[in-house]
Design a protein around this motif. Structure first.
Motif, mmCIF file in Angstrom:
data_model
loop_
_atom_site.group_PDB
_atom_site.id
_atom_site.type_symbol
_atom_site.label_atom_id
_atom_site.label_comp_id
_atom_site.label_asym_id
_atom_site.label_seq_id
_atom_site.Cartn_x
_atom_site.Cartn_y
_atom_site.Cartn_z
ATOM 1 N N ILE A 89 6.818 18.378 -12.423
ATOM 2 C CA ILE A 89 6.973 17.929 -11.036
ATOM 3 C C ILE A 89 6.233 16.603 -10.845
ATOM 4 C CG2 ILE A 89 6.465 18.455 -8.616
ATOM 5 C CD1 ILE A 89 6.691 21.391 -9.293
ATOM 6 N N LEU A 90 5.000 16.525 -11.390
ATOM 7 C CA LEU A 90 4.213 15.295 -11.298
ATOM 8 C C LEU A 90 4.875 14.178 -12.097
ATOM 9 C CD1 LEU A 90 1.657 13.784 -10.429
ATOM 10 C CD2 LEU A 90 0.507 14.729 -12.455
ATOM 11 N N GLY A 91 5.351 14.502 -13.304
ATOM 12 C CA GLY A 91 6.005 13.495 -14.130
ATOM 13 C C GLY A 91 7.271 12.959 -13.483
ATOM 14 N N ALA A 92 8.024 13.829 -12.830
ATOM 15 C CA ALA A 92 9.250 13.405 -12.148
ATOM 16 C C ALA A 92 8.918 12.499 -10.970
ATOM 17 C CB ALA A 92 10.028 14.629 -11.668
ATOM 18 N N TYR A 93 7.859 12.838 -10.242
ATOM 19 C CA TYR A 93 7.457 12.016 -9.097
ATOM 20 C C TYR A 93 7.065 10.609 -9.548
ATOM 21 C CZ TYR A 93 4.296 9.960 -5.691
ATOM 22 O OH TYR A 93 3.669 9.077 -4.847
ATOM 23 N N ILE A 94 6.240 10.521 -10.581
ATOM 24 C CA ILE A 94 5.787 9.214 -11.066
ATOM 25 C C ILE A 94 6.981 8.374 -11.536
ATOM 26 C CG2 ILE A 94 4.448 8.042 -12.858
ATOM 27 C CD1 ILE A 94 2.478 10.409 -12.716
ATOM 28 N N ALA A 95 7.933 9.028 -12.216
ATOM 29 C CA ALA A 95 9.101 8.302 -12.727
ATOM 30 C C ALA A 95 9.997 7.809 -11.591
ATOM 31 C CB ALA A 95 9.900 9.207 -13.667
ATOM 32 N N ASP A 96 10.319 8.694 -10.655
ATOM 33 C CA ASP A 96 11.234 8.322 -9.565
ATOM 34 C C ASP A 96 10.596 7.349 -8.577
ATOM 35 O OD1 ASP A 96 13.354 9.785 -10.496
ATOM 36 O OD2 ASP A 96 13.001 11.528 -9.229
ATOM 37 N N ALA A 97 9.277 7.452 -8.405
ATOM 38 C CA ALA A 97 8.624 6.674 -7.353
ATOM 39 C C ALA A 97 8.013 5.366 -7.846
ATOM 40 C CB ALA A 97 7.533 7.517 -6.689
ATOM 41 N N HIS A 98 7.503 5.337 -9.077
ATOM 42 C CA HIS A 98 6.690 4.192 -9.480
ATOM 43 C C HIS A 98 7.112 3.533 -10.793
ATOM 44 C CE1 HIS A 98 3.975 5.155 -6.186
ATOM 45 N NE2 HIS A 98 3.869 6.391 -6.642
ATOM 46 N N GLY A 100 9.345 4.419 -13.291
ATOM 47 C CA GLY A 100 10.646 4.589 -13.932
ATOM 48 C C GLY A 100 10.546 5.594 -15.064
ATOM 49 N N ARG A 101 11.682 6.104 -15.507
ATOM 50 C CA ARG A 101 11.676 7.191 -16.490
ATOM 51 C C ARG A 101 11.187 6.750 -17.856
ATOM 52 N NH1 ARG A 101 17.433 8.436 -13.854
ATOM 53 N NH2 ARG A 101 16.597 9.385 -11.961
ATOM 54 N N TYR A 102 11.565 5.555 -18.278
ATOM 55 C CA TYR A 102 11.231 5.088 -19.632
ATOM 56 C C TYR A 102 9.726 4.956 -19.809
ATOM 57 C CZ TYR A 102 11.141 2.076 -23.775
ATOM 58 O OH TYR A 102 10.884 1.544 -25.021
ATOM 59 N N TRP A 103 9.050 4.227 -18.909
ATOM 60 C CA TRP A 103 7.613 3.982 -19.079
ATOM 61 C C TRP A 103 6.801 5.243 -18.809
ATOM 62 C CZ3 TRP A 103 6.711 0.127 -21.942
ATOM 63 C CH2 TRP A 103 7.492 -1.027 -21.881
ATOM 64 N N THR A 104 7.225 6.065 -17.856
ATOM 65 C CA THR A 104 6.545 7.346 -17.625
ATOM 66 C C THR A 104 6.611 8.193 -18.879
ATOM 67 O OG1 THR A 104 7.154 7.289 -15.284
ATOM 68 C CG2 THR A 104 6.469 9.415 -16.187
ATOM 69 N N PHE A 105 7.788 8.208 -19.495
ATOM 70 C CA PHE A 105 7.986 9.004 -20.702
ATOM 71 C C PHE A 105 7.081 8.526 -21.840
ATOM 72 C CE2 PHE A 105 10.098 9.391 -24.816
ATOM 73 C CZ PHE A 105 10.263 10.769 -24.895
ATOM 74 N N THR A 242 15.354 1.906 -28.181
ATOM 75 C CA THR A 242 15.116 1.176 -26.921
ATOM 76 C C THR A 242 16.182 0.132 -26.585
ATOM 77 O OG1 THR A 242 12.722 1.558 -27.016
ATOM 78 C CG2 THR A 242 13.480 -0.292 -25.682
ATOM 79 N N PRO A 243 16.660 -0.686 -27.524
ATOM 80 C CA PRO A 243 17.662 -1.712 -27.168
ATOM 81 C C PRO A 243 18.987 -1.147 -26.664
ATOM 82 C CG PRO A 243 16.648 -2.186 -29.302
ATOM 83 C CD PRO A 243 16.234 -0.813 -28.932
ATOM 84 N N PHE A 244 19.211 0.163 -26.854
ATOM 85 C CA PHE A 244 20.508 0.736 -26.498
ATOM 86 C C PHE A 244 20.500 1.504 -25.174
ATOM 87 C CE2 PHE A 244 20.250 0.490 -31.142
ATOM 88 C CZ PHE A 244 21.398 -0.236 -31.427
ATOM 89 N N TYR A 245 19.329 1.673 -24.550
ATOM 90 C CA TYR A 245 19.245 2.530 -23.386
ATOM 91 C C TYR A 245 19.640 1.830 -22.085
ATOM 92 C CZ TYR A 245 16.362 5.363 -26.548
ATOM 93 O OH TYR A 245 15.893 6.091 -27.613
ATOM 94 N N ARG A 246 20.232 2.592 -21.186
ATOM 95 C CA ARG A 246 20.428 2.177 -19.802
ATOM 96 C C ARG A 246 19.300 2.797 -18.970
ATOM 97 N NH1 ARG A 246 26.801 4.006 -19.179
ATOM 98 N NH2 ARG A 246 27.665 2.710 -20.883
ATOM 99 N N HIS A 247 18.900 2.124 -17.897
ATOM 100 C CA HIS A 247 17.778 2.590 -17.093
ATOM 101 C C HIS A 247 18.130 2.615 -15.613
ATOM 102 C CE1 HIS A 247 15.191 2.060 -20.647
ATOM 103 N NE2 HIS A 247 15.860 0.932 -20.836
ATOM 104 N N LYS A 248 17.528 3.541 -14.886
ATOM 105 C CA LYS A 248 17.639 3.582 -13.430
ATOM 106 C C LYS A 248 16.320 3.081 -12.839
ATOM 107 C CE LYS A 248 21.709 5.577 -12.587
ATOM 108 N NZ LYS A 248 21.848 6.944 -12.079
ATOM 109 N N LYS A 249 16.425 2.222 -11.824
ATOM 110 C CA LYS A 249 15.222 1.678 -11.203
ATOM 111 C C LYS A 249 14.500 2.757 -10.385
ATOM 112 C CE LYS A 249 17.157 -2.991 -10.568
ATOM 113 N NZ LYS A 249 17.551 -3.995 -9.537
ATOM 114 N N PRO A 250 13.145 2.748 -10.382
ATOM 115 C CA PRO A 250 12.418 3.662 -9.489
ATOM 116 C C PRO A 250 12.732 3.311 -8.043
ATOM 117 C CG PRO A 250 10.919 2.070 -10.494
ATOM 118 C CD PRO A 250 12.239 1.904 -11.191
ATOM 119 N N ASP A 251 12.788 4.322 -7.189
ATOM 120 C CA ASP A 251 13.284 4.123 -5.828
ATOM 121 C C ASP A 251 12.247 4.501 -4.773
ATOM 122 O OD1 ASP A 251 15.338 3.317 -4.105
ATOM 123 O OD2 ASP A 251 15.928 5.400 -3.753
#
Length: 587
Positions: A89-98, A100-105, A242-251
């Motif tokens: 839950i915390l990891g999802a919040y950090i990714a969606d809010a601040h 992004g999924r790649y750097w949080t991961f 990494t060069p092949f990934y698509r990313h969603k911006k944090p919102d």
């Protein structure tokens, strides 16, 4: 001609708002798809091998090496697994809010690896574990010191913090590689979660066979060192892709936006909702288009929340929300009743990591000249899951979608319900099997001594195989359902619903086990769950879980009947349905 060319130019780019790491639009042919997912799938194989290498045999390490009792060890396992599945839950919040999924991961991977290294040291250094003890009653053995326990549990829970950032984001990163606005990629996404779970089960299979054998017969140092090395390989593979990934911006914070909706609706509880939905407040469509977001139409479900987007004199975000923000909130709320019905099934799953393993430790584990580890039975569970996932994706779906005209074959909730029903059957079977095991122990005067019961460990095989079939239904459907039904801006948070289900299920398993143990000790002095399983009444405990599981299944049927699936943001599903129906006949 120019307009057509422009249209073709736009189609070369993804239309779901995905970008590269620098925020630039993504060419469909250069990034994403199965090419990007191949790195993610390989990562998951090695990561699950590492996780399973710790979790599969943990209850036996706690009893045999740290000399804990059955109830204490089982509860410590489920507490830890509960934490593993709650921290997302915390990891999802950090990714969606601040971040992004790649750097949080990636940050979470570093924490995860640190925990694995410390755990390997904790089982390897003699001064960090109690001296060996072979007494049947482990409570008579020397207890682990505070320092020994502190190091071991610190390592476990550092690992749990790390997985909190990896588990909700890695599967979401994988699903993000397919564009919902492209029918071909949408069709591929429908198969993605089946093959995603296949990779998980493949990694678990190695953990349940090779690693638990090494831990039982070679040593815990090597048995924990291999998964630590496996995790290092997993992280390296992910980085190569990494060069092949698509990313969603944090919102921004999803919790803040959801809180605004509730506060605004409550503050305007006396305000009337206009009959015409067009009078409700909404951002201009250009605002969504330029940011790669999606506008949602107002619905009449949870109508009270619509008050949040009724226009008044105040423009404060805590007084006025857009229709899309309100509908996103509704989508998250509508999933909660389904989420609640997944808690008890997760309790049933927890038994395969705790009491089912303890059952196996009392039985004859010989297979020719080879001695099977009790945790190795989990391999049969995993093999069953692997076979079922392949059959489901390649056979079952193709057959059923001809009848149902549903690109998935059956709905996600129907698949979930099938798994829940199987859990009832599993616990009934486990109860009958345990009753037979106890009767044989009594026949051979092994009750008080706690000696090995002259029954092959393979009498437990049916309950493990059926659990594999159930998991192939519930775990795949659960993660796909919560990802699919979550708003586009809250996909990581939606995915964390599925991990929360497992987390709360494991905490609930500990609560039920402790409560039943306490109550039955008071009523019949000995209690249903003892350190010596031959004097225990696990058959009655499993029967109790079967009753709870059946009642939960009835509640699920009611909740699923009332559930309203969210509207698709694209027409890709409609296109796929039309392809299944074939060309319309001329009238």
């Amino acid at each position: 001609m120019a307009a057509a060319a422009a249209e073709d130019g736009r189609s070369e780019y993804t239309e779901d708002g995905t970008v590269d790491l620098k925020g630039n639009p993504v060419l469909r042919s250069k990034r994403g798809g199965w090419t990007a997912c191949s790195f993610i799938v390989v990562y998951e194989i090695f990561e699950r091998m590492a996780y399973c290498g710790i979790s599969a045999n943990l209850v036996l390490y706690l009893t045999r090496k740290l000399h804990q009792g059955t109830v204490e060890a089982s509860n410590n396992v489920t507490y830890w697994i509960g934490a593993i599945w709650m921290t997302p839950i915390l990891g999802a919040y950090i990714a969606d809010a601040h971040l992004g999924r790649y750097w949080t991961f990636l940050i979470a991977c570093a924490i995860y690896f640190m925990g694995m290294c410390l755990l390997t040291l904790a089982v390897s250094v003699p001064g960090l574990r109690p001296p060996p003890c072979n007494d049947i009653n482990v409570t008579d053995c020397p207890k682990a010191t505070t320092q020994e326990l502190a190091v071991f549990y610190t390592a476990l829970y550092i690992l749990a913090i790390g997985t909190g950032g990896t588990k909700p984001n890695i599967s979401t990163i994988g699903a993000d590689q397919f564009d919902d606005f492209n029918p071909k990629e949408k069709a591929q996404k429908l198969s993605f979660f089946n093959w995603w779970m296949f990779s998980i089960f493949f990694g678990i299979l190695f953990g349940n066979t090779v690693l638990v054998y090494i831990q039982d017969n070679v040593g815990w140092s090597l048995g924990y060192g291999i998964p630590t090395a496996g995790l290092a390989i997993a992280i390296s593979v992910f980085l190569v892709g990494t060069p092949f990934y698509r990313h969603k911006k944090p919102d921004g914070s999803p919790f803040t936006r959801m809180a605004r909706v509730i506060v605004a609706a409550i503050r305007k509880w006396r305000v009337s909702i206009p009959e015409d939905p067009k009078e409700l407040y909404e951002f201009d469509v250009v605002e969504y288009t330029k940011n790669g977001k999606f506008k949602l139409e107002p619905t009449t479900t949870l109508r009270f929340l619509n008050k949040a987007c009724v226009q008044t004199n105040s423009k404060s975000p805590w007084m006025l929300c857009s229709t899309t923000e309100v509908e996103e909130m509704k989508q998250m709320l509508r999933m909660i009743p389904i989420l609640i019905t997944t808690f008890l099934p997760s309790v049933m799953v927890a038994q395969s990591n705790t009491l089912f393993i303890k059952q196996g430790s009392t039985l004859d584990r010989r297979m020719g000249h080879f001695k099977l580890s009790p945790a190795s039975l989990g391999a049969f569970l995993t093999i069953t899951m692997l076979v079922c996932v392949i059959l489901y994706d390649r056979v079952f779906v193709k057959i059923f979608r001809r009848w149902t005209k549903n690109p998935r074959g059956i709905t996600l909730l129907q698949r979930l319900g099938l798994g829940f029903l199987l859990h009832v059957v599993i616990m009934v079977l486990a109860s009958v099997t345990e009753k037979h095991r106890i009767s044989v122990a009594r026949k051979h005067d092994l009750v008080e001594s706690g000696g090995q019961v002259p029954l092959t460990i393979f009498i437990l095989l049916p309950q493990f195989i059926l659990m594999g079939v159930a998991d192939a239904c519930t775990e795949v459907a659960k993660i796909e359902f919560f990802y699919d039904q979550a708003p586009e801006s809250k996909k990581s948070l939606g995915t964390s619903y599925s991990t929360t289900s497992l987390g709360i299920g494991n905490f609930l398993s500990s609560f039920i086990l402790s409560t039943v143990s306490h109550i039955t000790k008071e009523s019949n002095h000995k209690g249903w769950i003892q350190n010596n399983l031959n004097v225990s009444r696990l058959d009655l405990y499993f029967a109790f879980l079967a009753v709870l599981s059946f009642l939960n299944f009835i509640v699920f049927l009611i909740v699923a009947k009332l559930y309203r699936y969210k509207d698709e943001v694209s027409n890709s599903m409609e296109v796929l349905k039309e392809e299944l129906e074939g060309p319309k006949k001329m009238i």
